[in-house]
Scaffold this motif. Structure first.
Motif, PDB file in Angstrom:
ATOM      1  N   THR A   1      -8.430  -6.669   3.033  1.00 52.50           N
ATOM      2  CA  THR A   1      -9.176  -5.630   2.026  1.00 52.50           C
ATOM      3  C   THR A   1      -8.332  -5.665   1.429  1.00 52.50           C
ATOM      4  O   THR A   1      -8.780  -4.877   0.217  1.00 52.50           O
ATOM      5  CB  THR A   1     -10.451  -4.947   2.962  1.00 52.50           C
ATOM      6  N   ASP A   2      -7.120  -4.725   1.120  1.00 49.20           N
ATOM      7  CA  ASP A   2      -6.093  -4.116   0.222  1.00 49.20           C
ATOM      8  C   ASP A   2      -5.860  -5.392  -0.323  1.00 49.20           C
ATOM      9  O   ASP A   2      -5.024  -5.179  -2.002  1.00 49.20           O
ATOM     10  CB  ASP A   2      -4.738  -3.616   1.195  1.00 49.20           C
ATOM     11  N   LEU A   3      -5.120  -6.417   0.000  1.00 49.18           N
ATOM     12  CA  LEU A   3      -5.031  -7.537  -0.709  1.00 49.18           C
ATOM     13  C   LEU A   3      -6.469  -8.148  -2.370  1.00 49.18           C
ATOM     14  O   LEU A   3      -5.810  -8.632  -3.080  1.00 49.18           O
ATOM     15  CB  LEU A   3      -4.553  -9.262  -0.320  1.00 49.18           C
ATOM     16  N   CYS A   4      -7.431  -8.473  -1.569  1.00 48.83           N
ATOM     17  CA  CYS A   4      -8.812  -8.769  -2.161  1.00 48.83           C
ATOM     18  C   CYS A   4      -8.942  -7.631  -2.680  1.00 48.83           C
ATOM     19  O   CYS A   4      -9.349  -7.771  -4.268  1.00 48.83           O
ATOM     20  CB  CYS A   4     -10.319  -8.793  -1.166  1.00 48.83           C
ATOM     21  N   SER A   5      -8.374  -6.201  -2.858  1.00 56.36           N
ATOM     22  CA  SER A   5      -8.388  -5.484  -3.716  1.00 56.36           C
ATOM     23  C   SER A   5      -8.427  -5.299  -5.062  1.00 56.36           C
ATOM     24  O   SER A   5      -8.492  -5.582  -6.517  1.00 56.36           O
ATOM     25  CB  SER A   5      -9.435  -4.293  -3.158  1.00 56.36           C
TER      26      SER A   5
END
Length: 361
Positions: free
Chosen positions: A150-154
């Protein structure tokens, strides 16, 4: 071997300040382009986030079969969670070369959401491909997987919003009746955006698929607006242990990444308007964005979706050792938003048609 092409490159700072010229956007996304834009000088945390998330692709792909089956959702046609061998290659055989994990990115707009919001027309029963909640691996099975993804996607979506803003500036000038700020609104408020974490398994000589150039991932168009791509991570899975270690830590250690692909032919290929095929390499510290079919419709054909495919490391080079991991983030409109202003076609209607066409049998 296909020729290499240099993708149009802009800096994050230029996107933030609105200094990307219309000419540059045409070169990147226009009718005669390769449909790809590379963004450099991205936030400093990106390399660390990329390394972590792509390491999890190998950990995930090497989990016991019983754990992977818990992450499968056949009802959603495997467009949520894990799949392996559920797609068909061009030669008609089941694709056992790559494992795939789909995550809904509705968390970008609301941390409590695990899938798109239902509408009067679309529900989990009628459109499970977009309305089935995420299937995250349990923390005790794959510690730290969810935040790594989720951190990378965000971060990738944050940059996609800026690319969309630049596209809007162009479209507002070139397309009569184009709604002001439309694409930025679509990308920044979407609860249908999806991410796909991919693990291309090491291939031995007995798996040789070195025939047709797109045997690994058949030539296709993305059906969203902008697809954010990381460069691929290559791992020697004979030298690097991909078994989940016994740990009380909240996350797993990153895996050793090879400095480059041992097979220069592995990677992303784009087919040009003239029918030529070009290999495009994405620098490790950059994020690339490709155009999808929804963007082509939204911009009335001013920006074109471009056919592309992926090759993994050849079996003759890999010798059962080299895995390829990557992440794609497909930014897409909400289900009820129009992608064709003239025909009043919503993204939900458009996506349902695409999904039906690509349904796994």
């Amino acid at each position: 071997m296909a020729a290499q092409a240099q993708a149009v490159t802009v800096s994050l700072k230029d996107l933030q300040s609105g200094n990307v010229s219309f000419e540059t956007l045409q070169q990147a996304f226009g009718p005669d382009s390769l449909g790809i834009l590379v963004v450099k000088d991205v936030p400093e945390q990106f390399p660390k986030l990329r390394h972590a998330a792509l390491s999890y692709a190998s950990y995930l792909g090497n989990l016991p079969q019983a754990e992977l089956e818990k992450l499968e959702n056949a009802h959603a046609k495997y467009l949520t969670g894990w799949s392996l061998g559920k797609e068909t290659l061009k030669n008609g055989k089941a694709d056992t070369f790559k494992g795939s994990y789909y995550a809904n990115c509705a968390f970008y707009v609301d941390a409590a959401l695990e899938c798109a919001k239902p509408t009067a027309e679309f529900s989990e029963e009628t459109f499970p491909e977009y309305l089935s909640p995420n299937l995250w691996p349990a923390q005790n099975v794959l510690p730290g997987f969810k935040p790594a993804v989720t951190d990378l996607c965000s971060l990738i979506i944050d940059v996609a919003v800026l690319v969309a803003r630049a596209c809007d500036r162009f479209a507002e000038k070139e397309i009569q009746g184009y709604p002001k700020g439309y694409l930025e609104h679509v990308v920044s408020t979407s609860n249908t955006t999806k991410a796909r974490l991919l693990h291309y398994y090491p291939q031995g000589k007995e798996d040789a698929a070195d025939g047709d150039e797109d045997d690994w991932c058949a030539t296709h168009l993305d059906h969203g607006c902008l697809t954010g791509l990381t460069s691929a991570m290559f791992i020697d899975e004979k030298e690097t242990d991909t078994a989940v270690p016994a740990t009380t830590d909240s996350s797993l250690p990153t895996l050793n990444e090879l400095p480059a692909s041992p097979d220069p032919s592995a990677g992303l290929y784009i087919k040009s308007r003239t029918g030529e095929t070009f290999q495009v390499k994405i620098p490790r510290d950059c994020i690339a964005f490709q155009t999808g079919e929804a963007l082509e419709r939204i911009t009335a054909g001013k920006f074109k979706a471009v056919p592309h495919f992926v090759r993994g490391v050849k079996a003759s080079v890999s010798d059962g050792r080299i895995a390829r991991n990557t992440l794609a983030v497909f930014t897409q409109p909400n289900l009820g938003e129009e992608v064709d202003i003239e025909q009043h076609l919503t993204f939900g209607e458009f996506a349902r048609g695409v999904v039906t066409k690509n349904t796994v049998s």
